[in-house]
Design a protein around this motif. Structure first.
Motif, PDB file in Angstrom:
ATOM      1  N   SER A   1       0.817  -1.216   0.000  1.00  0.00           N
ATOM      2  CA  SER A   1       0.000   0.000   0.000  1.00  0.00           C
ATOM      3  C   SER A   1       0.849   1.263   0.000  1.00  0.00           C
TER       4      SER A   1
ATOM      5  N   LEU B   1       0.626   2.124  -8.583  1.00  0.00           N
ATOM      6  CA  LEU B   1      -0.830   2.079  -8.441  1.00  0.00           C
ATOM      7  C   LEU B   1      -1.355   0.657  -8.323  1.00  0.00           C
TER       8      LEU B   1
ATOM      9  N   GLN C   1      -0.671  -0.969  -5.041  1.00  0.00           N
ATOM     10  CA  GLN C   1      -1.568  -0.370  -4.056  1.00  0.00           C
ATOM     11  C   GLN C   1      -2.967  -0.980  -4.150  1.00  0.00           C
TER      12      GLN C   1
ATOM     13  N   ARG D   1      -5.987   4.720   5.201  1.00  0.00           N
ATOM     14  CA  ARG D   1      -4.754   5.200   4.572  1.00  0.00           C
ATOM     15  C   ARG D   1      -5.024   5.809   3.196  1.00  0.00           C
ATOM     16  N   TYR D   2      -5.997   5.253   2.496  1.00  0.00           N
ATOM     17  CA  TYR D   2      -6.281   5.689   1.133  1.00  0.00           C
ATOM     18  C   TYR D   2      -7.266   6.867   1.060  1.00  0.00           C
TER      19      TYR D   2
ATOM     20  N   THR E   1      -6.784   9.891   1.232  1.00  0.00           N
ATOM     21  CA  THR E   1      -6.225  11.013   0.468  1.00  0.00           C
ATOM     22  C   THR E   1      -5.559  10.555  -0.827  1.00  0.00           C
ATOM     23  N   HIS E   2      -5.795   9.314  -1.200  1.00  0.00           N
ATOM     24  CA  HIS E   2      -5.180   8.802  -2.431  1.00  0.00           C
ATOM     25  C   HIS E   2      -5.757   9.548  -3.635  1.00  0.00           C
TER      26      HIS E   2
ATOM     27  N   HIS F   1      -6.008   8.618  -6.918  1.00  0.00           N
ATOM     28  CA  HIS F   1      -6.467   7.923  -8.128  1.00  0.00           C
ATOM     29  C   HIS F   1      -7.861   7.307  -7.974  1.00  0.00           C
TER      30      HIS F   1
ATOM     31  N   ILE G   1      -8.283   3.571  -6.989  1.00  0.00           N
ATOM     32  CA  ILE G   1      -8.148   3.270  -5.566  1.00  0.00           C
ATOM     33  C   ILE G   1      -9.413   3.695  -4.829  1.00  0.00           C
ATOM     34  N   HIS G   2     -10.003   4.815  -5.236  1.00  0.00           N
ATOM     35  CA  HIS G   2     -11.268   5.244  -4.620  1.00  0.00           C
ATOM     36  C   HIS G   2     -12.336   4.169  -4.813  1.00  0.00           C
TER      37      HIS G   2
ATOM     38  N   THR H   1     -11.541   1.025  -2.707  1.00  0.00           N
ATOM     39  CA  THR H   1     -11.782   1.279  -1.294  1.00  0.00           C
ATOM     40  C   THR H   1     -13.269   1.272  -0.982  1.00  0.00           C
TER      41      THR H   1
END
Length: 234
Positions: free
Chosen positions: A138, A143, A146, A171-172, A174-175, A177, A180-181, A184
């Motif tokens: 992560s 990417l 992750q 953790r993600y 504030t990612h 991309h 990843i959103h 998540t």
């Protein structure tokens, strides 16, 4: 052997689907799948072929994973999934997982990750928890590594083990991309299927910080009043 494998995949493909796949997997300039190449092969057909090659030399699977053809890479990962599934030796399972992690950057689209990570790394984590490895992935600059980290926890969530998913989801927050959103939000939604209160507790604490896409995915199965409540907090 690898030429036979690839030729079998080509024979099962439908070239008319190539343009559709190129659009679906975002291969345009500046998109996350930029420049990827396709032969127009469906996942069920790919899986049917890949299962025949699960026990080939690992170097052949490695060669498939490094191919410029999307479906060849996927077939390599699907063969590796089958290899891990059939393996009963714990040491060999670890070697397969280690190999998978070192080749994770070749899973360079969301389907390659989602069709492999839960069934290799995720399954290994059930009986051999290794939060440090998930954290390592992560925190990677890549990417796809992750995404592997959080998508692999789907297997854990299905067994009511939520800790790793919740830690990575926080953790993600504030990612940057969207992939990843989406991952998540999807994994949080899966937690909600098992224990809605745990999802609600997470959302009450973090929904104002979550990317809108992640939030939309996470609340998809909640009742309309709760969905409105969390969206209005954005």
């Amino acid at each position: 052997m690898i030429k036979i494998w690839q030729e079998e995949l080509r024979k099962a493909a439908n070239p008319e689907k190539i343009k559709i796949f190129m659009s679906f997997f975002k291969t345009g300039k500046g998109e996350y799948g930029e420049g990827d190449k396709f032969i127009g092969l469906s996942v069920p057909e790919n899986r049917r072929v890949a299962k025949k090659y699960f026990d080939v030399e690992i170097s052949l699977i490695d060669e498939m994973l490094k191919s410029e053809i999307h479906e060849f890479r996927l077939s390599g990962f699907l063969a590796l999934v089958e290899r891990f599934k059939k393996c009963k030796d714990k040491d060999e399972q670890k070697r397969i997982v280690d190999f998978y992690v070192t080749r994770g950057t070749f899973a360079n689209n969301w389907d390659l990750v989602d069709l492999s990570a839960p069934y290799i790394l995720g399954t290994r984590m059930l009986n051999n928890p290794n939060p440090a490895l998930l954290d390592q992935l992560s925190f990677s600059d890549n990417l796809w590594l992750q995404r592997i980290a959080i998508v692999s926890t789907l297997t854990l969530v299905r067994k009511n083990r939520f800790e790793d998913t919740l830690r990575l989801s926080e953790r993600y927050l504030t990612h940057p991309h969207p992939l990843i959103h989406k991952a998540t939000g999807w994994l949080l939604r899966e937690i909600g299927k098992k224990d809605e209160q745990i999802l609600l507790d997470f959302l009450e604490k973090f929904s104002t910080k979550m990317p809108r896409t992640a939030l939309r995915y996470a609340i998809e199965r909640l009742n309309p009043d709760l969905r409105q409540h969390f969206m209005q907090r954005k």
